[in-house]
Design a protein around this motif. Sequence first.
Motif, PDB file in Angstrom:
ATOM      1  N   ARG A  56       0.831  -1.207   0.000  1.00  0.00           N
ATOM      2  CA  ARG A  56       0.000   0.000   0.000  1.00  0.00           C
ATOM      3  C   ARG A  56       0.863   1.253   0.000  1.00  0.00           C
ATOM      4  NH1 ARG A  56      -4.287  -2.487   4.298  1.00  0.00           N
ATOM      5  NH2 ARG A  56      -5.913  -3.079   2.821  1.00  0.00           N
ATOM      6  N   ALA A  57       1.920   1.236   0.778  1.00  0.00           N
ATOM      7  CA  ALA A  57       2.819   2.392   0.823  1.00  0.00           C
ATOM      8  C   ALA A  57       3.488   2.612  -0.535  1.00  0.00           C
ATOM      9  CB  ALA A  57       3.870   2.201   1.914  1.00  0.00           C
ATOM     10  N   HIS A  58       3.876   1.521  -1.177  1.00  0.00           N
ATOM     11  CA  HIS A  58       4.504   1.604  -2.499  1.00  0.00           C
ATOM     12  C   HIS A  58       3.538   2.199  -3.515  1.00  0.00           C
ATOM     13  CE1 HIS A  58       6.383   0.472  -6.267  1.00  0.00           C
ATOM     14  NE2 HIS A  58       5.384  -0.352  -6.547  1.00  0.00           N
ATOM     15  N   LEU A  59       2.294   1.717  -3.536  1.00  0.00           N
ATOM     16  CA  LEU A  59       1.313   2.217  -4.494  1.00  0.00           C
ATOM     17  C   LEU A  59       0.978   3.685  -4.230  1.00  0.00           C
ATOM     18  CD1 LEU A  59      -1.076  -0.862  -4.756  1.00  0.00           C
ATOM     19  CD2 LEU A  59       0.682  -0.130  -6.395  1.00  0.00           C
ATOM     20  N   ALA A  60       0.906   4.061  -2.964  1.00  0.00           N
ATOM     21  CA  ALA A  60       0.643   5.461  -2.631  1.00  0.00           C
ATOM     22  C   ALA A  60       1.772   6.359  -3.139  1.00  0.00           C
ATOM     23  CB  ALA A  60       0.478   5.614  -1.118  1.00  0.00           C
ATOM     24  N   GLN A  61       2.986   5.860  -3.031  1.00  0.00           N
ATOM     25  CA  GLN A  61       4.142   6.630  -3.501  1.00  0.00           C
ATOM     26  C   GLN A  61       4.097   6.781  -5.018  1.00  0.00           C
ATOM     27  OE1 GLN A  61       7.995   4.796  -2.754  1.00  0.00           O
ATOM     28  NE2 GLN A  61       8.919   6.810  -2.432  1.00  0.00           N
ATOM     29  N   VAL A  62       3.743   5.701  -5.717  1.00  0.00           N
ATOM     30  CA  VAL A  62       3.620   5.753  -7.179  1.00  0.00           C
ATOM     31  C   VAL A  62       2.560   6.780  -7.575  1.00  0.00           C
ATOM     32  CG1 VAL A  62       2.889   4.484  -9.237  1.00  0.00           C
ATOM     33  CG2 VAL A  62       4.440   3.408  -7.584  1.00  0.00           C
ATOM     34  N   ALA A  63       1.382   6.697  -6.937  1.00  0.00           N
ATOM     35  CA  ALA A  63       0.276   7.593  -7.290  1.00  0.00           C
ATOM     36  C   ALA A  63       0.600   9.049  -6.972  1.00  0.00           C
ATOM     37  CB  ALA A  63      -0.994   7.164  -6.547  1.00  0.00           C
ATOM     38  N   ALA A  64       1.272   9.283  -5.849  1.00  0.00           N
ATOM     39  CA  ALA A  64       1.559  10.657  -5.438  1.00  0.00           C
ATOM     40  C   ALA A  64       2.430  11.380  -6.458  1.00  0.00           C
ATOM     41  CB  ALA A  64       2.243  10.655  -4.068  1.00  0.00           C
ATOM     42  N   ALA A  65       3.301  10.639  -7.126  1.00  0.00           N
ATOM     43  CA  ALA A  65       4.232  11.248  -8.074  1.00  0.00           C
ATOM     44  C   ALA A  65       3.688  11.268  -9.500  1.00  0.00           C
ATOM     45  CB  ALA A  65       5.563  10.496  -8.042  1.00  0.00           C
ATOM     46  N   PHE A  66       2.504  10.662  -9.730  1.00  0.00           N
ATOM     47  CA  PHE A  66       1.957  10.554 -11.083  1.00  0.00           C
ATOM     48  C   PHE A  66       0.931  11.659 -11.306  1.00  0.00           C
ATOM     49  CE2 PHE A  66       0.955   8.174 -14.916  1.00  0.00           C
ATOM     50  CZ  PHE A  66       2.113   7.432 -15.111  1.00  0.00           C
ATOM     51  N   ARG A  67       0.700  11.987 -12.566  1.00  0.00           N
ATOM     52  CA  ARG A  67      -0.276  13.015 -12.908  1.00  0.00           C
ATOM     53  C   ARG A  67      -1.336  12.445 -13.848  1.00  0.00           C
ATOM     54  NH1 ARG A  67       1.473  14.397  -9.093  1.00  0.00           N
ATOM     55  NH2 ARG A  67       2.656  16.266  -8.521  1.00  0.00           N
ATOM     56  N   SER A  68      -2.502  13.079 -13.826  1.00  0.00           N
ATOM     57  CA  SER A  68      -3.619  12.642 -14.669  1.00  0.00           C
ATOM     58  C   SER A  68      -3.231  12.677 -16.145  1.00  0.00           C
ATOM     59  CB  SER A  68      -4.833  13.546 -14.438  1.00  0.00           C
ATOM     60  OG  SER A  68      -5.230  13.504 -13.083  1.00  0.00           O
ATOM     61  N   PHE A  69      -3.849  11.783 -16.933  1.00  0.00           N
ATOM     62  CA  PHE A  69      -3.593  11.769 -18.364  1.00  0.00           C
ATOM     63  C   PHE A  69      -4.848  11.355 -19.118  1.00  0.00           C
ATOM     64  CE2 PHE A  69      -2.347   7.661 -16.629  1.00  0.00           C
ATOM     65  CZ  PHE A  69      -2.855   6.730 -17.526  1.00  0.00           C
ATOM     66  N   ALA A  70      -4.948  11.808 -20.356  1.00  0.00           N
ATOM     67  CA  ALA A  70      -6.129  11.522 -21.175  1.00  0.00           C
ATOM     68  C   ALA A  70      -6.125  10.074 -21.641  1.00  0.00           C
ATOM     69  CB  ALA A  70      -6.163  12.453 -22.379  1.00  0.00           C
ATOM     70  N   MET A  71      -7.308   9.481 -21.635  1.00  0.00           N
ATOM     71  CA  MET A  71      -7.492   8.111 -22.127  1.00  0.00           C
ATOM     72  C   MET A  71      -8.566   8.154 -23.220  1.00  0.00           C
ATOM     73  SD  MET A  71      -5.788   5.648 -20.271  1.00  0.00           S
ATOM     74  CE  MET A  71      -6.825   4.201 -20.062  1.00  0.00           C
ATOM     75  N   ARG A  72      -8.326   7.417 -24.292  1.00  0.00           N
ATOM     76  CA  ARG A  72      -9.332   7.311 -25.345  1.00  0.00           C
ATOM     77  C   ARG A  72      -9.331   5.902 -25.904  1.00  0.00           C
ATOM     78  NH1 ARG A  72      -9.875   8.740 -30.911  1.00  0.00           N
ATOM     79  NH2 ARG A  72      -7.701   9.456 -31.000  1.00  0.00           N
ATOM     80  N   LEU A  73     -10.531   5.341 -26.009  1.00  0.00           N
ATOM     81  CA  LEU A  73     -10.718   4.010 -26.570  1.00  0.00           C
ATOM     82  C   LEU A  73     -11.301   4.142 -27.971  1.00  0.00           C
ATOM     83  CD1 LEU A  73     -12.524   2.245 -23.556  1.00  0.00           C
ATOM     84  CD2 LEU A  73     -10.067   2.537 -23.934  1.00  0.00           C
ATOM     85  N   ALA A  74     -10.874   3.273 -28.875  1.00  0.00           N
ATOM     86  CA  ALA A  74     -11.455   3.261 -30.221  1.00  0.00           C
ATOM     87  C   ALA A  74     -11.121   1.951 -30.920  1.00  0.00           C
ATOM     88  CB  ALA A  74     -10.938   4.438 -31.049  1.00  0.00           C
ATOM     89  N   GLY A  75     -12.166   1.283 -31.404  1.00  0.00           N
ATOM     90  CA  GLY A  75     -11.966   0.074 -32.193  1.00  0.00           C
ATOM     91  C   GLY A  75     -11.588  -1.137 -31.361  1.00  0.00           C
ATOM     92  N   THR A  76     -11.428  -2.256 -32.033  1.00  0.00           N
ATOM     93  CA  THR A  76     -11.163  -3.526 -31.356  1.00  0.00           C
ATOM     94  C   THR A  76      -9.849  -4.143 -31.810  1.00  0.00           C
ATOM     95  OG1 THR A  76     -12.572  -4.588 -33.022  1.00  0.00           O
ATOM     96  CG2 THR A  76     -13.558  -4.150 -30.860  1.00  0.00           C
TER      97      THR A  76
END
Length: 198
Positions: A56-76
Motif C-alpha cells: 500500500r505504501a509503495h502504491l501510494a508513492q507511485v500515485a503521489a508522483a503521477f499526474r492525470s492523463f487523457a485516455m481514449r478508446l477506439a476500435g477492437t
Amino acid sequence: MGTVTLGVSIAVPEPYGSQLQQRRAGFGDAAAHGIPTHVTLLPPTEVASERLPEIRAHLAQVAAAFRSFAMRLAGTGTFRPLSPVVFVQIVEGAQGCTRLQHQVRDPEGPLNRELAFPYHPHVTVAHGISEEAMDLAFTALAAYTAGWVCEGFALYEQGSDGVWRKLREYPFGTGPTGVPAQLSSPADDAAEAAIRPS
C-alpha cells in the motif's frame, strides 16, 4: 504465513464501464457481471499477506508522483491465437498506462514480477468464449469510442469466491496512504467492486 492474490487496475468510468460490461455479457461471457471494466496494471499476483502495508505504501508513492492523463478508446483488437481475448483498443493514454504499470512493478518494489506476455494496455470485452462469439465481439465494437481523464488507480484482492474486491483507491498527486474503498458507492455496487484483471 497466509497469502493474498492482488491486482492493480484503472477502472473505466461510467457510463462507459457499464456499457462495455453489458456488451461483454451479451456476447456470452458468463464472467462479465463480476468483472467491472478495467485496464490492468498488475495481473493477479500472490503475495504474503504481511506485505500488504508495504504494498500500500509503495502504491501510494507511485500515485503521489503521477499526474492525470487523457485516455481514449477506439476500435477492437485481439490476442488470438496466443490468448482467447478480444479487447477495445486504447488509442490515447497507452503510454501513460505503460509507464504506470512499470512503476507499479518496480524491480526494487514489493510487486516486482515478470509478465507472461509483453505489457499491452487494453480493455477486455470477451475472454474464453466461442470463436463465433469472439468474432461477433470484434465486429460489434469495431466502431466503439470513449474518452476520459485517468486520475488514479486502485488495488484489488481476489476473495475465496473468485471475486475481486477493491481494497483502496490511489488518486494521482495525493497524500501518503491512498483512499479506502467506499463499498457503498455506486461504482462498487456490482459484486462489491468485483474486478478481475485479465
